[in-house]
Design a protein around this motif. Structure first.
Motif, PDB file in Angstrom:
ATOM      1  N   GLU A 146       0.601  -1.240   0.049  1.00 42.11           N
ATOM      2  CA  GLU A 146       0.011   0.086  -0.063  1.00 42.11           C
ATOM      3  C   GLU A 146       0.914   1.228  -0.045  1.00 42.11           C
ATOM      4  O   GLU A 146       0.624   1.936  -0.780  1.00 42.11           O
ATOM      5  CB  GLU A 146      -1.055   0.076   1.214  1.00 42.11           C
ATOM      6  N   ALA A 147       2.041   1.275   0.788  1.00 42.04           N
ATOM      7  CA  ALA A 147       2.795   2.438   1.028  1.00 42.04           C
ATOM      8  C   ALA A 147       3.572   2.632  -0.395  1.00 42.04           C
ATOM      9  O   ALA A 147       3.632   3.594  -0.803  1.00 42.04           O
ATOM     10  CB  ALA A 147       3.540   2.078   2.095  1.00 42.04           C
TER      11      ALA A 147
ATOM     12  N   ASP B 273       1.299   4.172  -3.188  1.00 42.69           N
ATOM     13  CA  ASP B 273       0.858   5.673  -3.041  1.00 42.69           C
ATOM     14  C   ASP B 273       1.679   6.435  -3.839  1.00 42.69           C
ATOM     15  O   ASP B 273       2.814   6.756  -3.891  1.00 42.69           O
ATOM     16  CB  ASP B 273       1.165   6.184  -1.691  1.00 42.69           C
ATOM     17  N   GLY B 274       0.756   7.258  -4.825  1.00 39.10           N
ATOM     18  CA  GLY B 274       1.386   8.111  -5.839  1.00 39.10           C
ATOM     19  C   GLY B 274       1.745   7.460  -7.190  1.00 39.10           C
ATOM     20  O   GLY B 274       1.983   8.353  -8.124  1.00 39.10           O
TER      21      GLY B 274
END
Ligand code: GTP
Length: 332
Positions: A234-235, A238-239
């Motif tokens: 998930e981290a 991100d983006g």
């Protein structure tokens, strides 16, 4: 063989452990030792029965926490831990089996062989039959297979008592009694929780005298690894844009509980499919990867209940989505 590029390794956050050798124990591989308290018992149980008889619901009710079904890895022979029951007098570790059924094909036979190798080393087998459905040929077949595991204690569990009439329940208990000489027979409802505590205390009595096998806080170790990998993914997602999200996969390679300090070391790999993607994940001078580690660590620490040292390595596994070996390694 999939070429794996391993040129970048970035330990992220936590207490830097430098070059010192890890003196802790691997959380996954080594159960904790210690002198067993008198009559402390611990061991493995597997619930078997036809589909839909309530095995998963029972596991959740016993463990006392809803466990998402994230630990199923049907294509591996690894025994999946579905839940750990912690009691003052012992520990009950619930392990998963894919389910015994009448083999109709060679694949079916092989699957059954797999189930048998799993059941071969559990201490207790819980045979689940719903109280509101008559015992049929499928149940009888499974019951016959239990003879193959003479070492395991056998418990009959009459599930779904909340929806059975009194007569149905009495008939089923009589039928069960005719199948074999059970170590114990427990009628219960996993949905209402009625008699689940009785099953728990009966199961622990049937376990061998043993030291505690897993730390107090563990609910399931499989699930922790999956959750940790998911937080990291998930981290890392991100983006990022375009096709990159689909190319990212994470595997937790090792988890070490340090005994010399309150610290859990986690070693994980982030896989991407191309060199260019690797650069994006790492970022300028590793800045982005450090941020991924920081964000992931903030979620992992409450989960493991300790400070975490997180080492993330970014690796290129070309076309991993089409590589059976890599898919297996990633748990697909
Ligand atoms: N009324 C009632 N329903 C139950 C009980 N336990 C389970 N169920 C229901 O029975 C259905 C099957 O439950 P599961 O726990 O998924 O059964 P399972 O044996 O794990 O099923 P498979 O994963 O297919 O093998 C679900 O709809 C549950 O809600 C119970 O004690 N009472």
């Amino acid at each position: 063989m999939t070429p794996i590029d391993d040129t970048f390794s970035e330990p992220v956050g936590g207490t830097p452990v430098g070059q010192e050798p890890a003196t802790g124990t691997s959380k996954k591989r080594k159960p904790r030792g210690g002198t067993p308290a008198p009559a402390y018992r611990a061991g493995f149980v597997s619930f078997i029965g036809r589909p839909n008889v309530g095995k998963s619901t029972l596991t959740n009710a016993l463990v006392g926490e809803k466990i998402a079904i994230t630990s199923d890895k049907p294509q591996t022979t690894r025994r999946a831990i579905r839940g750990i029951v912690h009691r003052g007098d012992g520990q009950i570790i619930v392990v998963d089996t894919p389910g015994i059924h009448r083999p109709r094909t060679l694949l079916g036979e092989r699957l059954n062989a797999l189930v048998k190798s799993t059941l071969g080393d559990v201490d207790v087998i819980g045979f689940c039959v719903p109280a509101n459905e008559k015992i049929g040929p499928g149940d009888r077949f499974i019951n016959e297979q239990l003879d193959l595991f003479p070492r395991a204690k056998k418990v009959a569990i009459l599930t779904k008592m909340d929806v059975a009439t009194r007569t149905e329940a009495i008939d089923q208990l009589a039928e069960l009694g005719m199948l074999r000489d059970w170590d114990t027979v427990i009628p219960l409802s996993a949905l209402t929780g009625e008699q689940v505590d009785v099953l728990s205390s009966e199961l622990v009595k049937l376990m061998p005298v043993s030291a505690q096998l897993y730390p107090d806080e563990a609910v399931t170790d499989e699930m922790d690894d999956d959750r940790i990998a998911e937080y990291i993914r998930e981290a890392a997602l991100d983006g990022v844009r375009d096709e990159l999200p689909h190319s990212i996969a994470v595997s937790v390679e090792d988890t070490i509980v340090r005994e010399d300090k309150p610290l859990v070391e986690i070693y994980a790999n982030i896989y991407v499919e191309r060199d260019s993607q690797k650069g994006i994940i790492i970022g300028h001078r590793g800045e982005r990867l450090r941020e991924v580690g920081r964000v992931a660590r903030a979620q992992i620490e409450p989960l493991v209940g300790s400070k975490v040292f997180l080492s993330l390595q970014v690796k290129v596994a070309k076309d991993w989505q089409r590589d059976p070996k890599m898919l297996g390694r990633l748990g697909f």
